[in-house]
Each structure stands twice: as C-alpha cells, then as structure tokens.
Design a protein around this motif. Structure first.
Motif, short mmCIF file in Angstrom:
data_model
loop_
_atom_site.label_atom_id
_atom_site.label_comp_id
_atom_site.label_asym_id
_atom_site.label_seq_id
_atom_site.Cartn_x
_atom_site.Cartn_y
_atom_site.Cartn_z
N ASN A 169 0.35 4.54 -2.16
CA ASN A 169 -0.15 5.72 -1.44
C ASN A 169 0.94 6.67 -0.97
O ASN A 169 0.66 7.58 -0.19
CB ASN A 169 -0.97 5.27 -0.23
CG ASN A 169 -2.18 4.44 -0.62
OD1 ASN A 169 -2.68 4.55 -1.73
ND2 ASN A 169 -2.66 3.62 0.30
N ASN A 224 -8.42 -1.88 -10.03
CA ASN A 224 -9.61 -2.39 -9.35
C ASN A 224 -10.39 -3.43 -10.17
O ASN A 224 -11.51 -3.77 -9.82
CB ASN A 224 -10.52 -1.22 -8.96
CG ASN A 224 -9.89 -0.36 -7.88
OD1 ASN A 224 -9.50 -0.85 -6.82
ND2 ASN A 224 -9.74 0.93 -8.15
N VAL A 268 -6.97 1.88 -2.66
CA VAL A 268 -6.00 1.00 -2.00
C VAL A 268 -6.08 1.24 -0.49
O VAL A 268 -5.96 2.38 -0.03
CB VAL A 268 -4.56 1.26 -2.49
CG1 VAL A 268 -3.58 0.34 -1.77
CG2 VAL A 268 -4.47 1.07 -3.99
N PHE A 269 -6.29 0.16 0.27
CA PHE A 269 -6.41 0.30 1.73
C PHE A 269 -5.11 0.77 2.34
O PHE A 269 -4.05 0.20 2.10
CB PHE A 269 -6.82 -1.03 2.35
CG PHE A 269 -8.28 -1.37 2.18
CD1 PHE A 269 -9.26 -0.64 2.83
CD2 PHE A 269 -8.66 -2.42 1.36
CE1 PHE A 269 -10.60 -0.95 2.67
CE2 PHE A 269 -10.00 -2.74 1.20
CZ PHE A 269 -10.97 -1.99 1.86
N GLN A 270 -5.20 1.79 3.17
CA GLN A 270 -4.04 2.32 3.88
C GLN A 270 -3.99 1.82 5.32
O GLN A 270 -2.95 1.43 5.82
CB GLN A 270 -4.09 3.85 3.88
CG GLN A 270 -3.00 4.54 4.69
CD GLN A 270 -1.62 4.40 4.08
OE1 GLN A 270 -1.49 4.10 2.89
NE2 GLN A 270 -0.58 4.61 4.87
N THR A 308 -5.00 -6.37 -2.11
CA THR A 308 -3.92 -5.41 -2.38
C THR A 308 -2.89 -6.00 -3.33
O THR A 308 -2.36 -5.30 -4.20
CB THR A 308 -3.26 -4.98 -1.06
OG1 THR A 308 -4.25 -4.55 -0.13
CG2 THR A 308 -2.28 -3.83 -1.30
N ALA A 333 -11.78 1.13 8.16
CA ALA A 333 -10.75 1.17 7.10
C ALA A 333 -10.58 2.58 6.55
O ALA A 333 -11.52 3.38 6.53
CB ALA A 333 -11.12 0.21 5.97
N LEU A 348 -15.07 -0.92 -2.67
CA LEU A 348 -14.08 -1.86 -2.13
C LEU A 348 -14.73 -2.84 -1.16
O LEU A 348 -14.46 -4.05 -1.20
CB LEU A 348 -12.96 -1.10 -1.42
CG LEU A 348 -11.81 -0.56 -2.27
CD1 LEU A 348 -10.81 0.14 -1.39
CD2 LEU A 348 -11.14 -1.65 -3.06
N CYS A 353 -8.91 4.19 2.94
CA CYS A 353 -8.34 3.87 1.63
C CYS A 353 -8.06 5.16 0.87
O CYS A 353 -8.62 6.22 1.19
CB CYS A 353 -9.28 2.96 0.82
SG CYS A 353 -10.66 3.80 0.03
N SER A 354 -7.21 5.08 -0.13
CA SER A 354 -6.93 6.23 -0.99
C SER A 354 -8.08 6.41 -1.98
O SER A 354 -8.93 5.53 -2.13
CB SER A 354 -5.61 6.02 -1.74
OG SER A 354 -5.74 4.92 -2.63
N SER A 412 0.83 -1.22 0.00
CA SER A 412 0.00 0.00 0.00
C SER A 412 0.85 1.25 0.00
O SER A 412 0.47 2.29 -0.56
CB SER A 412 -0.94 0.00 1.21
OG SER A 412 -0.21 0.06 2.42
N ILE A 427 -14.67 3.66 -1.41
CA ILE A 427 -14.49 2.70 -0.33
C ILE A 427 -15.70 1.77 -0.23
O ILE A 427 -15.57 0.60 0.14
CB ILE A 427 -14.21 3.41 1.02
CG1 ILE A 427 -13.64 2.40 2.03
CG2 ILE A 427 -15.45 4.11 1.56
CD1 ILE A 427 -13.07 3.05 3.27
#
Length: 292
Positions: free
Chosen positions: A96, A285, A157-159, A270, A150, A237, A152-153, A92, A234
C-alpha cells in the motif's frame, strides 16, 4: 494445503526476510522455539484452518517434538501479539505504499449468543474490554460481542484494523483514522455519513471521505459507479476471513486471547497475499491455494 511443515517453512522464510528470530528479551535462557518460529506456526495453523490449539498439538510433526508445550505456546503467542501486528503492518506497507484509494467498513464478531450474554464470562476480566450488544444493519441482526473495524486498499490488503464494543457506532472509528493515514480517498457506506467528520478529515489530514448519500438528502446524487463497485472488495475480504479463517468462531476466554486470534488470522491472510505476489506472481486474493 495439508502439509503443515512445508507450509510452516514457507511462511517462516517470508517472515525472516522482514524480522529477526527473537523479538522478546529473555533474561535466563533462549527458548528452543524462537519467537519468529512460534509466530510462523500460529499463522500456518490459521491458514490451514486449525483454530483449536488442542488439535494443532495433536497433529504437529515430530520436527516440533519437545520444543514447546501447548500452555507455553498459548502464553507466548499472546505476549507476541504486538509483534505479529507489526509484521502485518510491514507487509501491508509493501503493498500500500503508493495507494491513494482505500475502503472502510466493519463486521460483527459474536462472542456468544444474546441469550447467554448475561451469564457468559468470556472477555469480562477487565471493565474496559466488556463485550456489548449491537446491531448489524447489513445483516439485519442483533449480536453480542465486538465490531471489527478495518481499512483496506482497493487491491484487497488490510491497512488498518481495530476492535470496539458492538454498540460503538462505525463513525467513531474515523476519529482514529486521522492518526494513521493521510492524503488519500476513503470510500465508505452510508454508516459513515457525517458532514462534520468529513470536513475534519479533509482539513486535518487531507482525507477525502466519499460515501453514498441518502435519497431524501438535499442535492442527492448516486455514488460514483467505480467507487460503488470497489467498495465490494472489503466485503469479499470479510467473507474470506469468515470462510477459510473462521474469524467468527471463538475459543478464547480472555480479551487478550480473543484479540490475538483476530490479529493472527488477518496477519496470516496478509502473508498469503504476499506469497502470492512475490513468490508466485499470481492474483493476491487467491487464498485457497497451495503456497509450496
């Protein structure tokens, strides 16, 4: 997507670029299946929708014969949970590193139906990990289990991720955010409305929390259109985690097993995003797509 060994080798190829084969210290003998190979097998099974370990070991090719037993696989997988999450964080960070806009949200994770909650023993081995009853406002339903929090950007993408009991309010997760992120804009829904938290985030770590205001608030104005649109990223996601990765289907009996499954599914997502970007140069995605 049905070729388990080909998918496994592709994921292992990616993981070997950022980590070493043996992650744990072994006093006696090095196992036939290295730690990184075990993590790769776990992520491959999640990507292919194989969330039953019994079924996974029934369909494993001869390549894995004699390398590991199912019970040993399950035990080592839980021990490697922190390293799996570390791999997710490394990937990630590649996505990010220069991101300034993030989205925060939560989703319910049921352990069992409310009618069975009093007699269920799932995840009740320790007092701190007891599941609880909560309410999901977006789906207008009560549930028994946990919440997945959660960040995410805007690219998806999960941060940052975390688990809490279902009764914990979303806004308490923001208190942990200030130890993980800084100097960015955080977009949330009405569940994160708090003037004191918003001010604290801005003064301590320079995070600007942007949430839509309620219509009966003073000086009401609608949320910026672009932020309102990006916030759906999100939610998409979460839908992918529920659809392909079946994150709401639980076979775990202990909290460590439950948490390992959640981290494995998000790490697998990811890794597929990384493969889409670096190897195939396509939309990150597109999850339901071949990686070989």
């Amino acid at each position: 997507m049905n070729n388990l060994r080909a998918n496994y080798e592709r994921i292992l190829e990616v993981l070997r670029k950022i980590s070493k084969d043996n992650l744990l210290a072994y006093q006696r003998r090095i196992p036939k299946l290295s730690d990184l190979e075990l993590i790769s097998l776990s992520l491959t099974s999640e990507y292919m929708g194989i969330d039953s370990e019994n079924h996974l070991f029934r369909i494993l090719p001869k390549f894995f014969a004699g390398k590991i037993e199912r019970t040993v696989y399950n035990r080592r997988r839980r021990r490697l949970m922190s390293f799996t999450n570390m791999i997710r964080l490394q990937l990630s960070e590649i996505f990010n590193e220069f991101e300034n806009y993030f989205i925060v949200d939560s989703m319910p994770l049921e352990v069992c139906k409310i009618s069975r909650s009093t007699r269920s023993k799932v995840c009740k081995e320790e007092i701190f990990s007891f599941p609880d009853r909560g309410f999901c406002a977006s789906q207008k339903m009560s549930f028994y289990g946990y919440k997945l929090h959660a960040v995410c950007s805007v690219n998806g993408v999960f941060q940052s991720i975390d688990l809490s009991a279902a009764s914990v309010h979303d806004i308490h997760y923001l208190k942990d955010i200030q130890h993980q992120m800084s100097d960015c804009v955080l977009i949330g829904d009405k569940g994160y409305l708090s003037e004191s938290i918003q001010l604290n985030l801005f003064e301590t770590v320079n995070i600007h929390l942007d949430t839509p205001k309620r219509k009966n608030q003073k000086k009401y104005k609608p949320q910026f259109y672009v932020f309102k649109k990006k916030r759906k990223r999100i939610e998409t996601l979460f839908s992918q985690l529920c659809d392909q990765f079946m994150i709401r289907r639980n076979y775990a009996k202990t909290f460590s097993g439950f948490k390992t499954r959640i981290i494995s599914k998000i790490t697998s997502l990811t890794v597929i995003q990384y493969i889409n970007k670096v190897i195939f140069d396509r939309n990150i995605n597109n999850i339901k797509i071949s990686i070989v």
